[in-house]
Enzyme design. Sequence first.
Site, PDB file in Angstrom:
ATOM      1  CG  ASN A  42      -1.796   1.186   1.360  1.00 18.84           C
ATOM      2  OD1 ASN A  42      -2.674   1.369   0.539  1.00 18.84           O
ATOM      3  ND2 ASN A  42      -1.540   2.025   2.347  1.00 18.84           N
TER       4      ASN A  42
ATOM      5  N   GLY B 102      -0.454   8.750   8.441  1.00 18.67           N
ATOM      6  CA  GLY B 102      -0.926   7.366   8.582  1.00 18.67           C
ATOM      7  C   GLY B 102      -0.365   6.481   7.480  1.00 18.67           C
ATOM      8  CB  CYS B 103       1.086   3.064   7.499  1.00 13.86           C
ATOM      9  SG  CYS B 103       2.701   3.436   8.152  1.00 13.86           S
ATOM     10  CB  VAL B 104      -3.392   1.641   6.052  1.00 10.97           C
ATOM     11  CG1 VAL B 104      -4.549   1.118   5.194  1.00 10.97           C
ATOM     12  CG2 VAL B 104      -2.251   0.643   6.029  1.00 10.97           C
TER      13      VAL B 104
END
Lengths: 176, 104
Positions: A42, B102-104
Amino acid sequence: MTTTEGAPVVPDFGDDATDRKIAFVCSKGNLDMAYPALIMANGALGEGIETHIFFTFWGMDMINKETQGGLQFSMLGNTAMHMPGQSWHIPQGLGGLPGMTGFATRMLKKQIKDLDIPEVDEFLTMLHDMGATLWACKLSVDMMGLEKEDLIDEVEDIINVSDFMELSEGAQVIFV
Amino acid sequence: MALTTIAGTDIQVDGEGFMVDPGEWSEEVCQGLAGNIGVELTEDHWQVIHFLRKDFEQEGVTPTLRRVTKAGGFPTKQLFTLFPKKPAKKMAYCAGLQKPVGCV
């Protein structure tokens, strides 16, 4: 504070340098081992990096329609296991008690959900929408008696190791 | 921190060029920001940018790509079309916000 004259300060989004490529190998079917590659993929896609994910062996459970919703997390074999916010380790023997894997799985799933991280199926759809290419391992498919129809639609194709070596040429490869 | 001129206005930016004070943002500034990174703003872009501004006001942090798709209802593919390659950072830049943490 400095004042810039002339050209404005603009972030370098690296639009011209786009040849970076990354390939993840997902070989585990445990819930906690499913996520590292998904989260890094992601991040890679968000940086505009060409991203491939190759599923092999137990990692096939992540893309098998029948199994992807049922990935589990076990305390057994994980000596680092401790409760959130606690530093004492849970005795390994407890992990073998009936129901403990279910308990640990529910707990991990809740923590993941609380961070607004999607479940594995939704995550893979999201990565596919972001441009990731998903590949299934031919040997694993044969060993497990699977067909292409058993795999989620996002899987591009079933390929062998030679194919993977070819497509990962020039890529950074991360094995999980 | 540095001062840079965007759309004829002096704007505070960090070392990379992201705006430091969201209060200095305006639609005119946004046009300038988008122009800097080669994005031509359409109605679809504005909808996304206004969502980011609204969400930042409510949450106090720049929304991640996933949040823009989930809470904002904008499909992932659309965001990659509107803001190619690095949508999360480009959206944040145009909306006058810091890049998401944030990573996701």
